[in-house]
Design a protein around this motif. Structure first.
Motif, PDB file in Angstrom:
ATOM      1  N   PHE A 166     -11.976 -20.141  -0.486  1.00 45.69           N
ATOM      2  CA  PHE A 166     -12.230 -18.982  -1.337  1.00 45.69           C
ATOM      3  C   PHE A 166     -10.996 -18.579  -2.144  1.00 45.69           C
ATOM      4  O   PHE A 166     -10.956 -17.492  -2.701  1.00 45.69           O
ATOM      5  N   GLY A 167     -10.023 -19.479  -2.226  1.00 42.33           N
ATOM      6  CA  GLY A 167      -8.867 -19.223  -3.077  1.00 42.33           C
ATOM      7  C   GLY A 167      -7.690 -18.637  -2.341  1.00 42.33           C
ATOM      8  O   GLY A 167      -6.893 -17.892  -2.952  1.00 42.33           O
ATOM      9  N   ALA A 168      -7.535 -18.951  -1.057  1.00 43.85           N
ATOM     10  CA  ALA A 168      -6.373 -18.473  -0.308  1.00 43.85           C
ATOM     11  C   ALA A 168      -5.107 -19.094  -0.880  1.00 43.85           C
ATOM     12  O   ALA A 168      -5.120 -20.226  -1.370  1.00 43.85           O
ATOM     13  N   PRO A 169      -3.979 -18.362  -0.864  1.00 46.19           N
ATOM     14  CA  PRO A 169      -2.724 -18.944  -1.360  1.00 46.19           C
ATOM     15  C   PRO A 169      -2.351 -20.174  -0.540  1.00 46.19           C
ATOM     16  O   PRO A 169      -2.572 -20.221   0.674  1.00 46.19           O
ATOM     17  N   ARG A 170      -1.790 -21.157  -1.220  1.00 45.66           N
ATOM     18  CA  ARG A 170      -1.457 -22.416  -0.554  1.00 45.66           C
ATOM     19  C   ARG A 170       0.005 -22.437  -0.142  1.00 45.66           C
ATOM     20  O   ARG A 170       0.856 -21.802  -0.758  1.00 45.66           O
ATOM     21  N   SER A 171       0.257 -23.182   0.904  1.00 50.13           N
ATOM     22  CA  SER A 171       1.618 -23.305   1.406  1.00 50.13           C
ATOM     23  C   SER A 171       2.523 -23.842   0.305  1.00 50.13           C
ATOM     24  O   SER A 171       2.201 -24.835  -0.368  1.00 50.13           O
ATOM     25  N   GLY A 172       3.652 -23.155   0.096  1.00 46.30           N
ATOM     26  CA  GLY A 172       4.601 -23.551  -0.935  1.00 46.30           C
ATOM     27  C   GLY A 172       4.465 -22.770  -2.222  1.00 46.30           C
ATOM     28  O   GLY A 172       5.391 -22.752  -3.037  1.00 46.30           O
ATOM     29  N   ASP A 173       3.298 -22.111  -2.441  1.00 47.96           N
ATOM     30  CA  ASP A 173       3.136 -21.278  -3.631  1.00 47.96           C
ATOM     31  C   ASP A 173       4.040 -20.051  -3.530  1.00 47.96           C
ATOM     32  O   ASP A 173       4.313 -19.557  -2.436  1.00 47.96           O
ATOM     33  N   TYR A 174       4.467 -19.535  -4.670  1.00 51.88           N
ATOM     34  CA  TYR A 174       5.163 -18.253  -4.661  1.00 51.88           C
ATOM     35  C   TYR A 174       4.190 -17.156  -4.252  1.00 51.88           C
ATOM     36  O   TYR A 174       3.032 -17.128  -4.687  1.00 51.88           O
ATOM     37  N   TYR A 175       4.661 -16.249  -3.418  1.00 47.99           N
ATOM     38  CA  TYR A 175       3.814 -15.148  -2.974  1.00 47.99           C
ATOM     39  C   TYR A 175       3.495 -14.214  -4.134  1.00 47.99           C
ATOM     40  O   TYR A 175       4.362 -13.857  -4.926  1.00 47.99           O
ATOM     41  N   ASP A 176       2.231 -13.829  -4.241  1.00 48.31           N
ATOM     42  CA  ASP A 176       1.783 -12.887  -5.260  1.00 48.31           C
ATOM     43  C   ASP A 176       0.753 -11.964  -4.618  1.00 48.31           C
ATOM     44  O   ASP A 176      -0.286 -12.420  -4.121  1.00 48.31           O
ATOM     45  N   ALA A 177       1.054 -10.665  -4.606  1.00 49.97           N
ATOM     46  CA  ALA A 177       0.175  -9.713  -3.921  1.00 49.97           C
ATOM     47  C   ALA A 177      -1.213  -9.673  -4.545  1.00 49.97           C
ATOM     48  O   ALA A 177      -2.210  -9.484  -3.849  1.00 49.97           O
ATOM     49  N   GLU A 178      -1.294  -9.843  -5.867  1.00 45.67           N
ATOM     50  CA  GLU A 178      -2.604  -9.790  -6.520  1.00 45.67           C
ATOM     51  C   GLU A 178      -3.495 -10.931  -6.053  1.00 45.67           C
ATOM     52  O   GLU A 178      -4.701 -10.748  -5.852  1.00 45.67           O
ATOM     53  N   THR A 179      -2.914 -12.123  -5.874  1.00 48.99           N
ATOM     54  CA  THR A 179      -3.693 -13.249  -5.375  1.00 48.99           C
ATOM     55  C   THR A 179      -4.255 -12.946  -3.994  1.00 48.99           C
ATOM     56  O   THR A 179      -5.420 -13.246  -3.687  1.00 48.99           O
ATOM     57  N   LEU A 180      -3.436 -12.326  -3.148  1.00 53.11           N
ATOM     58  CA  LEU A 180      -3.889 -11.992  -1.797  1.00 53.11           C
ATOM     59  C   LEU A 180      -4.959 -10.893  -1.848  1.00 53.11           C
ATOM     60  O   LEU A 180      -5.943 -10.938  -1.106  1.00 53.11           O
ATOM     61  N   ASP A 181      -4.774  -9.907  -2.725  1.00 58.67           N
ATOM     62  CA  ASP A 181      -5.785  -8.855  -2.870  1.00 58.67           C
ATOM     63  C   ASP A 181      -7.117  -9.434  -3.325  1.00 58.67           C
ATOM     64  O   ASP A 181      -8.181  -9.029  -2.854  1.00 58.67           O
TER      65      ASP A 181
END
Length: 527
Positions: A166-181
């Motif tokens: 469902f579009g979870a952030p992938r290991s190694g990606d820069y953290y982005d709060a909007e993506t997590l929201d």
């Protein structure tokens, strides 16, 4: 109470009143306690003379650490903080607003990937003679984190791949709060889960790589919902829906929705597969619908397949469907048509809030073809939609909307009504009845091959959740492009309320072409 205790309390009251006034921008306030000893019990009055208010003279925001090293991510978030700080030169200084500004600046850095950002220095320097406040804040950004392990808890029925797809952030990606929201919103909307929470855990970071904790509570697989309602477009409504979100042990969903209204009734069946590793959701759908609007009775049956991407900010959708349609205009012959229709839809969403935006834009482009030989008439179809929100001041928001569509064919005859256009109503042209703007056929209003709608609205917010709006709408649906030279106008005022399910609108609109006033209310965004 002894006299000594009373005097002590009076002195405390004077000091606390002057401190409270200072926190609201009146640093030269004077307070006194007046006592009327003749009344029983004694009457005590606290009198505060505020004096002139103190205004903000300078605001300085200084960011230290990796965010300030010149990288594009840090530069962007620092510029956004400085451009959107809710305290600006000339404002009356208040401690509450300054605290809000400082917390907002730290949160903006954290949401931009610098999740360990913190305030290292803060000062509000007051010049009592000039009645001016010089404000400064220093923030240590900390590192820009990358995503590490996804630590998922609470799954019993489903696999972790369901959440990742469902579009979870992938290991190694820069953290982005909007993506997590966005991930949390998607998962909460799937029906698989009753609760979803997700957060980066900076204390467990190793070399700027931090794990993401995702905690879920699985929902029951079967749900039955029923309700009653009313809208100014389609009047009284009764609806029921049944859903099973796991019919095969692989998170495949089956949904059956029934709707009965004064102007519209429908039955829809959908089968939807869980997203695959590439982030695509495949589905089958069948719908039968009957409408009775503007003296046109329409009966439509649709069966089709659709593939949609899970990314709602940059969304793709592809589909093919077979339409069978029967129209009975009042005072005109019955018309029957069918079409095998394929289309592709591309949507861009760039807003500060997906439910109640105040800044940003949405764009949607739709193009499709009615296949010749498999349709009563071959045709092409295009639709473009645009919506934008822009804050004019701190408490006035401007929203704009424009959309239009065309069916490319020699005639509308032989094209299913669901693929043609009518307009008017709560979410298009206010001041007119629902889908009352279209082409005249007998005594009925039938859909045309072209349509255009535009709207401009300004909202004055008197509190964080409610405001008053003024608006102008224009639109029409026609059979020839030249007829779009006349757009029906509607304008008026309305009340606005921000709710968890989107903005609530109650409007009073005047339709210039029909010389009448209509009441409209709706909840949510137009698209």
């Amino acid at each position: 109470m002894t006299r000594a205790l009373f005097d002590a309390l009076a002195r405390e009251a004077i000091g606390e009143a002057e401190d409270a006034a200072a926190a609201s921008g009146w640093f030269s306030a004077e307070a006194e306690v007046r006592v009327d000893p003749t009344s029983k019990p004694a009457k005590v009055t606290l009198v505060v003379t505020p004096g002139p208010s103190t205004h903000v003279r300078n605001v300085h925001v200084h960011v230290e650490g990796p965010a300030a090293s010149g990288g594009p991510a840090g530069t962007s978030v620092i510029a956004r903080i400085q451009g959107e700080l809710p305290v600006t030169r000339g404002d009356v200084f208040t401690q509450a607003q300054w605290t809000q500004a400082k917390n907002g600046a730290v949160e903006a850095l954290a949401r931009g990937g610098f999740a360990a950002a913190k305030i290292t220095a803060s000062e509000a320097s007051i010049d009592p003679d000039a009645r001016a406040a010089d404000l400064s804040i220093t923030i240590a950004s900390g590192p820009r984190f990358r995503v590490g392990e996804l630590r998922i808890r609470g799954l019993t029925r489903y696999t972790p791949e369901l959440i990742r797809n469902f579009g979870a952030p992938r290991s190694g990606d820069y953290y982005d709060a909007e993506t997590l929201d966005m991930l949390v919103r998607r998962l909460n909307a799937t029906g698989y889960f009753a609760s979803v929470q997700a957060a980066i855990v900076t204390k467990d970071a190793v070399d700027d790589v931090a794990p993401i904790d995702i905690a879920v509570i699985e929902a029951p697989t079967r749900t039955l919902d029923a309700g009653f309602g009313y809208s100014t477009d389609t009047r009284f409504r009764a609806n029921a829906s049944w859903r099973n979100v796991d019919i095969d042990g692989k998170a495949t969903q089956l949904a059956i929705d029934a709707r009965l209204e004064q102007k519209l009734s429908s039955l829809a069946v959908r089968i939807t597969r869980a997203p695959n590793e590439a982030g695509w959701i495949d589905g089958l759908q069948g719908t039968v619908e009957r409408t009775d609007i503007s003296k046109l009775v329409t009966e439509t049956a649709v069966a089709g397949v659709r593939r949609t991407s899970v990314d709602t900010r940059d969304n793709w959708a592809f589909g093919a469907a077979y339409y069978f349609d029967r129209q009975q205009p009042d005072g005109a012959p019955r018309v029957t048509s069918h079409a095998l229709y394929t289309d592709v839809v591309r949507t861009w969403r760039r807003t500060d809030d997906p439910i109640a935006p105040t800044r940003g834009y949405n764009v949607e482009l739709d193009a499709g073809v009615g296949i010749p030989g498999l349709s009563t008439r071959g045709f092409g179809r295009t639709i473009a939609k645009f919506a934008a929100w822009h804050p004019l001041t701190r408490d006035i928001t401007l929203s704009m909307r424009a959309e239009g569509g065309a069916v490319l064919a020699a005639s509308r005859e032989g094209i299913p009504s669901a693929l043609l256009f009518r307009t008017g109503g709560d979410s298009t042209v206010r001041g007119y009845a629902f889908e009352s703007l279209g082409v005249k056929s007998g005594d009925a209003t039938v859909p045309g091959r072209y349509y255009a709608v535009a709207s401009v609205e300004a909202t004055k917010w008197f509190a964080p959740t409610w405001g008053i709006a003024t608006f102008v709408d224009a639109g029409n649906a026609v059979d020839e492009p030249k007829d779009l030279s006349h757009l029906a106008l509607g304008y008026g005022v309305g009340a606005r309320l921000r709710t968890p399910i989107g903005p609530f609108r109650l409007d009073l609109a005047y339709g210039q072409d029909v010389h009448s006033v209509r009441v409209h209310f709706s909840v949510g965004l137009a698209f």
